[in-house]
Design a protein around this motif. Structure first.
Motif, mmCIF file in Angstrom:
data_model
loop_
_atom_site.group_PDB
_atom_site.id
_atom_site.type_symbol
_atom_site.label_atom_id
_atom_site.label_comp_id
_atom_site.label_asym_id
_atom_site.label_seq_id
_atom_site.Cartn_x
_atom_site.Cartn_y
_atom_site.Cartn_z
ATOM 1 N N LEU A 194 -5.991 -36.962 14.270
ATOM 2 C CA LEU A 194 -5.636 -38.320 13.946
ATOM 3 C C LEU A 194 -6.137 -39.381 15.022
ATOM 4 C CD1 LEU A 194 -2.064 -38.335 12.659
ATOM 5 C CD2 LEU A 194 -3.939 -38.203 11.422
ATOM 6 N N ILE A 195 -6.532 -40.517 14.822
ATOM 7 C CA ILE A 195 -7.078 -41.511 15.637
ATOM 8 C C ILE A 195 -5.826 -42.282 16.356
ATOM 9 C CG2 ILE A 195 -8.462 -43.430 15.864
ATOM 10 C CD1 ILE A 195 -10.171 -42.643 13.538
ATOM 11 N N ALA A 196 -5.427 -41.950 17.578
ATOM 12 C CA ALA A 196 -4.293 -42.529 18.253
ATOM 13 C C ALA A 196 -4.780 -43.777 18.835
ATOM 14 C CB ALA A 196 -3.879 -41.780 19.497
ATOM 15 N N SER A 197 -6.146 -44.188 18.806
ATOM 16 C CA SER A 197 -6.414 -45.327 19.431
ATOM 17 C C SER A 197 -7.975 -45.398 19.483
ATOM 18 C CB SER A 197 -6.205 -45.700 20.961
ATOM 19 O OG SER A 197 -6.912 -46.872 21.466
ATOM 20 N N ARG A 198 -8.598 -46.548 19.210
ATOM 21 C CA ARG A 198 -10.074 -46.814 18.867
ATOM 22 C C ARG A 198 -10.729 -47.016 20.459
ATOM 23 N NH1 ARG A 198 -12.651 -46.353 14.131
ATOM 24 N NH2 ARG A 198 -11.521 -46.032 12.429
ATOM 25 N N LYS A 199 -9.888 -47.045 21.357
ATOM 26 C CA LYS A 199 -10.391 -47.330 22.760
ATOM 27 C C LYS A 199 -9.715 -46.168 23.623
ATOM 28 C CE LYS A 199 -10.655 -52.422 22.318
ATOM 29 N NZ LYS A 199 -10.087 -53.413 22.770
ATOM 30 N N PRO A 200 -10.485 -45.872 24.634
ATOM 31 C CA PRO A 200 -10.157 -44.839 25.719
ATOM 32 C C PRO A 200 -8.857 -45.371 26.323
ATOM 33 C CG PRO A 200 -12.111 -45.983 26.451
ATOM 34 C CD PRO A 200 -11.759 -46.363 25.148
ATOM 35 N N TYR A 201 -8.044 -44.398 27.152
ATOM 36 C CA TYR A 201 -6.816 -44.867 27.980
ATOM 37 C C TYR A 201 -7.371 -44.473 29.301
ATOM 38 C CZ TYR A 201 -4.020 -43.917 23.776
ATOM 39 O OH TYR A 201 -3.566 -44.088 22.580
ATOM 40 N N TYR A 202 -7.335 -45.795 30.126
ATOM 41 C CA TYR A 202 -7.773 -45.717 31.359
ATOM 42 C C TYR A 202 -6.419 -45.210 32.216
ATOM 43 C CZ TYR A 202 -8.415 -47.394 36.173
ATOM 44 O OH TYR A 202 -8.196 -47.393 37.483
ATOM 45 N N THR A 204 -6.512 -30.754 35.595
ATOM 46 C CA THR A 204 -5.916 -30.887 36.806
ATOM 47 C C THR A 204 -6.600 -31.803 37.685
ATOM 48 O OG1 THR A 204 -4.908 -28.736 36.774
ATOM 49 C CG2 THR A 204 -4.827 -29.726 38.897
ATOM 50 N N ALA A 205 -5.941 -32.954 38.125
ATOM 51 C CA ALA A 205 -6.695 -34.009 38.994
ATOM 52 C C ALA A 205 -7.260 -33.253 40.195
ATOM 53 C CB ALA A 205 -5.642 -35.166 39.000
ATOM 54 N N GLN A 206 -8.312 -33.790 40.771
ATOM 55 C CA GLN A 206 -8.972 -33.031 41.951
ATOM 56 C C GLN A 206 -8.521 -34.182 43.106
ATOM 57 O OE1 GLN A 206 -10.890 -30.383 41.561
ATOM 58 N NE2 GLN A 206 -9.865 -30.648 39.478
ATOM 59 N N ARG A 207 -8.269 -35.350 42.785
ATOM 60 C CA ARG A 207 -7.756 -36.371 44.088
ATOM 61 C C ARG A 207 -7.130 -37.328 43.617
ATOM 62 N NH1 ARG A 207 -12.367 -38.219 41.829
ATOM 63 N NH2 ARG A 207 -12.933 -40.331 42.330
ATOM 64 N N VAL A 257 -9.970 -41.818 35.387
ATOM 65 C CA VAL A 257 -10.415 -41.263 34.295
ATOM 66 C C VAL A 257 -10.296 -42.212 33.062
ATOM 67 C CG1 VAL A 257 -10.186 -38.880 35.050
ATOM 68 C CG2 VAL A 257 -8.336 -39.890 33.457
ATOM 69 N N LEU A 258 -11.055 -41.849 31.883
ATOM 70 C CA LEU A 258 -10.932 -42.525 30.662
ATOM 71 C C LEU A 258 -10.490 -41.343 29.752
ATOM 72 C CD1 LEU A 258 -13.687 -45.119 30.410
ATOM 73 C CD2 LEU A 258 -11.215 -45.516 30.921
ATOM 74 N N PHE A 259 -9.287 -41.257 29.204
ATOM 75 C CA PHE A 259 -8.800 -40.294 28.332
ATOM 76 C C PHE A 259 -9.374 -40.678 26.907
ATOM 77 C CE2 PHE A 259 -5.744 -38.878 31.861
ATOM 78 C CZ PHE A 259 -6.256 -37.365 31.976
ATOM 79 N N CYS A 260 -9.935 -39.844 26.250
ATOM 80 C CA CYS A 260 -10.103 -40.085 24.813
ATOM 81 C C CYS A 260 -8.882 -40.747 23.715
ATOM 82 C CB CYS A 260 -10.966 -38.846 24.273
ATOM 83 S SG CYS A 260 -11.384 -39.274 22.343
ATOM 84 N N GLY A 261 -9.222 -41.545 23.258
ATOM 85 C CA GLY A 261 -8.174 -42.128 22.370
ATOM 86 C C GLY A 261 -8.356 -41.681 20.848
ATOM 87 N N CYS A 262 -9.529 -41.576 20.388
ATOM 88 C CA CYS A 262 -9.896 -41.294 19.146
ATOM 89 C C CYS A 262 -9.746 -39.901 18.735
ATOM 90 C CB CYS A 262 -11.213 -41.903 18.816
ATOM 91 S SG CYS A 262 -12.747 -41.012 19.294
ATOM 92 N N LYS A 263 -9.939 -39.050 19.624
ATOM 93 C CA LYS A 263 -9.675 -37.565 19.615
ATOM 94 C C LYS A 263 -10.804 -36.933 18.963
ATOM 95 C CE LYS A 263 -5.546 -38.498 21.165
ATOM 96 N NZ LYS A 263 -5.415 -38.328 22.492
ATOM 97 N N ALA A 286 -13.737 -33.494 25.702
ATOM 98 C CA ALA A 286 -12.333 -33.366 25.841
ATOM 99 C C ALA A 286 -12.043 -32.920 27.287
ATOM 100 C CB ALA A 286 -11.847 -32.529 24.898
ATOM 101 N N PRO A 287 -11.096 -33.648 28.025
ATOM 102 C CA PRO A 287 -10.179 -34.724 27.374
ATOM 103 C C PRO A 287 -10.833 -36.197 27.498
ATOM 104 C CG PRO A 287 -9.332 -34.124 29.483
ATOM 105 C CD PRO A 287 -10.619 -33.155 29.230
ATOM 106 N N PHE A 288 -12.100 -36.133 27.844
ATOM 107 C CA PHE A 288 -12.415 -37.610 28.545
ATOM 108 C C PHE A 288 -13.195 -38.207 27.134
ATOM 109 C CE2 PHE A 288 -12.574 -34.860 32.148
ATOM 110 C CZ PHE A 288 -11.446 -35.369 32.897
ATOM 111 N N CYS A 289 -13.094 -39.577 27.398
ATOM 112 C CA CYS A 289 -14.089 -40.336 26.328
ATOM 113 C C CYS A 289 -15.696 -40.052 26.463
ATOM 114 C CB CYS A 289 -13.617 -41.819 26.661
ATOM 115 S SG CYS A 289 -14.581 -42.934 25.436
ATOM 116 N N ASP A 290 -16.182 -40.053 25.318
ATOM 117 C CA ASP A 290 -17.690 -39.698 25.486
ATOM 118 C C ASP A 290 -18.159 -41.124 24.548
ATOM 119 O OD1 ASP A 290 -17.138 -38.959 22.641
ATOM 120 O OD2 ASP A 290 -18.247 -37.125 23.068
#
Length: 97
Positions: A12-20, A59-62, A67-73, A78-82
């Motif tokens: 499902l599309i949770a958001s049409r924008k990424p999550y910062y 797992t975060a490196q630092r 990051v911008l996690f993808c919201g549209c899925k 994955a898991p990043f916005c492209d």
């Protein structure tokens, strides 16, 4: 092409924008790939059951990693916005690939 029930097996599309997010080094995050979690962009541990979709572990490196996690899925990275959200139609018609 095989018939399937998109209502339960497609993200499902949770958001049409990424999550910062700013992350914490060494911490593991579970990104929701199904779009059904109530804790977006992260998995709530149960909403994906029965979808065939699983959360994606990152797992975060630092400390302070931005990051911008993808919201549209529908990302291919994955898991990043492209940017896939920019090409989504108003109403998705789901087809199995």
């Amino acid at each position: 092409m095989t018939e399937h029930d998109c209502a339960t097996t497609c993200p499902l599309i949770a958001s049409r924008k990424p999550y910062y997010k700013e992350l914490t080094a060494g911490r593991t995050y579970l990104w929701c790939s199904c779009g059904r979690s109530k804790r977006q962009p992260f998995c709530d541990g149960r909403s994906h059951e029965g979808t065939g979709l699983e959360p994606v572990r990152y797992t975060a490196q630092r400390d302070g990693e931005e990051v911008l996690f993808c919201g549209c899925k529908h990302t291919a990275t994955a898991p990043f916005c492209d940017g896939a959200h920019s090409n989504l139609p108003g109403v998705l018609s789901c087809t199995e690939k």
